[in-house]
Design a protein around this motif. Structure first.
Motif, PDB file in Angstrom:
ATOM      1  N   ASP A   3     -55.791-122.184 -63.365  1.00  0.00           N
ATOM      2  CA  ASP A   3     -56.930-121.778 -62.972  1.00  0.00           C
ATOM      3  C   ASP A   3     -57.466-120.605 -64.050  1.00  0.00           C
ATOM      4  OD1 ASP A   3     -57.228-123.422 -60.969  1.00  0.00           O
ATOM      5  OD2 ASP A   3     -56.462-122.237 -59.181  1.00  0.00           O
ATOM      6  N   ASP A   4     -56.662-120.469 -64.903  1.00  0.00           N
ATOM      7  CA  ASP A   4     -57.011-119.265 -65.809  1.00  0.00           C
ATOM      8  C   ASP A   4     -56.870-119.945 -67.297  1.00  0.00           C
ATOM      9  OD1 ASP A   4     -57.596-116.680 -66.566  1.00  0.00           O
ATOM     10  OD2 ASP A   4     -55.711-115.808 -66.185  1.00  0.00           O
ATOM     11  N   ARG A  58     -58.502-116.368 -69.756  1.00  0.00           N
ATOM     12  CA  ARG A  58     -59.961-115.793 -69.174  1.00  0.00           C
ATOM     13  C   ARG A  58     -59.862-114.580 -68.357  1.00  0.00           C
ATOM     14  NH1 ARG A  58     -63.533-119.993 -65.863  1.00  0.00           N
ATOM     15  NH2 ARG A  58     -63.425-121.042 -67.498  1.00  0.00           N
ATOM     16  N   SER A  59     -58.740-114.268 -67.595  1.00  0.00           N
ATOM     17  CA  SER A  59     -58.808-113.134 -66.784  1.00  0.00           C
ATOM     18  C   SER A  59     -58.378-111.907 -67.591  1.00  0.00           C
ATOM     19  CB  SER A  59     -57.634-113.265 -65.724  1.00  0.00           C
ATOM     20  OG  SER A  59     -56.355-113.456 -66.482  1.00  0.00           O
ATOM     21  N   GLU A  60     -57.914-111.886 -68.723  1.00  0.00           N
ATOM     22  CA  GLU A  60     -57.787-110.843 -69.712  1.00  0.00           C
ATOM     23  C   GLU A  60     -58.659-110.633 -70.606  1.00  0.00           C
ATOM     24  OE1 GLU A  60     -52.838-110.413 -69.061  1.00  0.00           O
ATOM     25  OE2 GLU A  60     -53.736-112.056 -70.731  1.00  0.00           O
TER      26      GLU A  60
END
Length: 87
Positions: A3-4, A58-60
């Protein structure tokens, strides 16, 4: 981490710059991937001299762009001062 996904945050104009950026990110706890855009065994351009895309999770991405001094929606090529001519 399905999911990332990995997202491209920047393009370095050579492998040494890509490695420097990866080290800056790693110092802040962000893992990254540098991938040559062109070059290699079947090319006239050595892999180390070709542009490299920098990918992070994506989260970072927001934090990574901030560390590298990039704007959120900006994809910067190292050595480009914005005048259209790469320095």
């Amino acid at each position: 981490m399905k999911d990332d996904p990995l997202v491209k945050i920047a393009e370095a104009d050579s492998e040494p710059i890509a490695l420097m950026w990866q080290e800056l990110l790693a110092d802040q706890g962000i893992r990254s991937l540098a991938k040559a855009v062109a070059g290699g065994a079947h090319s006239y351009i050595p892999a180390g001299a070709s542009p490299h895309h920098i990918y992070v999770l994506r989260s970072e991405a927001e934090k990574a762009k901030s560390i590298l001094g990039l704007e959120q929606d900006e994809d910067v090529v190292a050595g480009d001062d914005g005048d259209g001519d790469a320095d």
